[in-house]
Design an enzyme around this catalytic site. Structure first.
Site, mmCIF file in Angstrom:
data_model
loop_
_atom_site.group_PDB
_atom_site.id
_atom_site.type_symbol
_atom_site.label_atom_id
_atom_site.label_comp_id
_atom_site.label_asym_id
_atom_site.label_seq_id
_atom_site.Cartn_x
_atom_site.Cartn_y
_atom_site.Cartn_z
ATOM 1 N N HIS A 132 0.862 -1.185 0.000
ATOM 2 C CA HIS A 132 0.000 0.000 0.000
ATOM 3 C C HIS A 132 0.902 1.239 0.000
ATOM 4 C CE1 HIS A 132 -3.587 2.381 0.756
ATOM 5 N NE2 HIS A 132 -2.874 3.066 1.626
ATOM 6 N N ASP A 191 -6.311 -2.834 4.312
ATOM 7 C CA ASP A 191 -5.031 -2.166 4.587
ATOM 8 C C ASP A 191 -4.690 -2.175 6.087
ATOM 9 O OD1 ASP A 191 -4.836 -1.551 1.858
ATOM 10 O OD2 ASP A 191 -5.865 0.347 2.112
ATOM 11 N N ALA A 211 10.103 3.593 -4.345
ATOM 12 C CA ALA A 211 10.375 2.889 -3.084
ATOM 13 C C ALA A 211 9.653 1.540 -3.051
ATOM 14 C CB ALA A 211 9.947 3.756 -1.900
ATOM 15 N N GLU A 212 8.446 1.490 -3.611
ATOM 16 C CA GLU A 212 7.707 0.220 -3.660
ATOM 17 C C GLU A 212 8.482 -0.827 -4.448
ATOM 18 O OE1 GLU A 212 3.500 0.402 -4.733
ATOM 19 O OE2 GLU A 212 3.501 2.554 -4.356
HETATM 20 C C1 GRF Z 1 0.727 0.734 -6.167
HETATM 21 O O1 GRF Z 1 0.905 2.055 -5.782
HETATM 22 C C2 GRF Z 1 0.427 -0.142 -4.990
HETATM 23 O O2 GRF Z 1 1.042 0.298 -3.813
HETATM 24 C C3 GRF Z 1 -1.069 -0.023 -4.855
HETATM 25 O O3 GRF Z 1 -1.532 0.024 -6.171
HETATM 26 C C4 GRF Z 1 -0.516 0.553 -7.015
HETATM 27 C C5 GRF Z 1 -0.314 -0.449 -8.108
HETATM 28 O O4 GRF Z 1 0.577 0.035 -9.087
HETATM 29 N N1 GRF Z 1 -1.625 -1.099 -4.078
HETATM 30 P P1 GRF Z 1 1.131 -0.954 -10.189
HETATM 31 O O5 GRF Z 1 -0.068 -1.548 -10.900
HETATM 32 O O6 GRF Z 1 1.936 -2.006 -9.487
HETATM 33 O O7 GRF Z 1 1.957 -0.107 -11.099
#
Ligand code: GRF
Length: 202
Positions: free
Chosen positions: A120, A157, A185-186
Site C-alpha cells: 500500500h 489495509d 520505493a515500492e
Molecule cells: C501501487 O501504488 C500499490 O502500492 C497499490 O496500487 C498501485 C499499483 O501500481 N496497491 P502498479 O499496478 O503495481 O503499477
C-alpha cells in the site's frame, strides 16, 4: 537464498510458489518479476480485466496469465471461488497483491491464512484506502512511503505490517510527484520483503 552445499556446489533452495493478482498497470508485478528467484517462483498472474497492462507485463516476463473478472460473477463469493480455483490449478501457496482493486472475502483469506501479501502506498496505519497520496498531502506530513502487510479478514489495509520504506514529502509536491517517489520505493521494498517472507515462511 543459498542454504546448503551439495558436492561442493552451492544449491539454491527454491522459494515457495506464489501468484500475483493485479488490476492495473502492473509496475510492481514487473519489479517483482525482474528478480530471477522471484520470477522462478511465480506460477502465474491473475488480472481482473483483459485490458490491464499488468497482463502484458506478466506475459512479457513469461508468466502464465489468467483473467478473472468480477463482472463475470454473480457474487463476491463466486469471484473468490474462481480466484481460488485458478490458484489451486497453478499450485500457488502464496498470493501477492500488486494493485489488485478488489476486496477478498473472509473465506478466501482463511484458505490462504497469513499467506496473502499486499503493498500500500502510504506509511500505514496512516492513510489507508483510496487516494493515499492526496490524504498525505492534505495532512501536511513531511514524509510518506509504502507498507508491505499481510491481508487478514475484516481490515482493508489493516493487517500486520511486515516492512515499510519512507520517502520525504517535498515542498511543491503534488499527488503525481509524490506517487512517483513512493512508487520507486515500492519497487525496491516489495521484492526484498517478499523474498524474506517466502524464504522464512512468513
Ligand atoms: C501501487 O501504488 C500499490 O502500492 C497499490 O496500487 C498501485 C499499483 O501500481 N496497491 P502498479 O499496478 O503495481 O503499477
Amino acid at each position: 537464498m543459498t542454504d546448503r552445499v551439495v558436492g561442493g556446489a552451492a544449491v539454491d533452495r527454491a522459494l515457495p510458489p506464489f501468484a500475483i493478482l493485479a488490476s492495473g498497470r502492473g509496475s510492481n508485478l514487473a519489479a517483482l518479476c525482474s528478480h530471477d528467484d522471484l520470477r522462478g517462483a511465480c506460477v502465474g498472474a491473475i488480472v481482473s480485466s483483459e485490458g490491464a497492462a499488468a497482463a502484458q507485463r506478466a506475459a512479457a516476463a513469461g508468466i502464465p496469465v489468467a483473467t478473472v473478472a468480477r463482472g463475470g460473477h454473480a457474487s463476491r463469493a463466486d469471484f473468490d471461488a474462481s480466484l481460488a480455483s485458478q490458484l489451486r490449478d497453478w499450485g500457488a501457496e502464496w498470493v501477492v497483491l500488486a494493485g489488485f482493486m478488489h476486496i477478498l472475502g473472509d473465506g478466501f483469506l482463511a484458505a490462504f491464512s497469513r499467506r496473502v501479501v499486499n503493498i500500500h502506498p502510504s506509511l500505514l496505519p496512516a492513510f489507508p484506502g483510496l487516494h493515499p497520496h492526496r490524504q498525505a498531502l492534505a495532512a501536511g506530513v513531511s514524509e510518506s512511503g509504502c507498507t508491505v502487510h499481510l491481508v487478514v479478514p475484516g481490515a482493508v489495509d489493516g493487517g500486520p505490517i511486515v516492512a515499510q520504506s519512507a520517502v520525504p514529502v517535498l515542498a511543491g509536491d503534488d499527488e503525481q510527484s509524490l506517487a512517483a517517489r513512493v512508487l520507486a520505493a515500492e519497487h525496491d521494498l516489495y521484492p526484498r520483503t517478499l523474498r524474506t517472507l517466502l524464504s522464512t515462511g512468513g
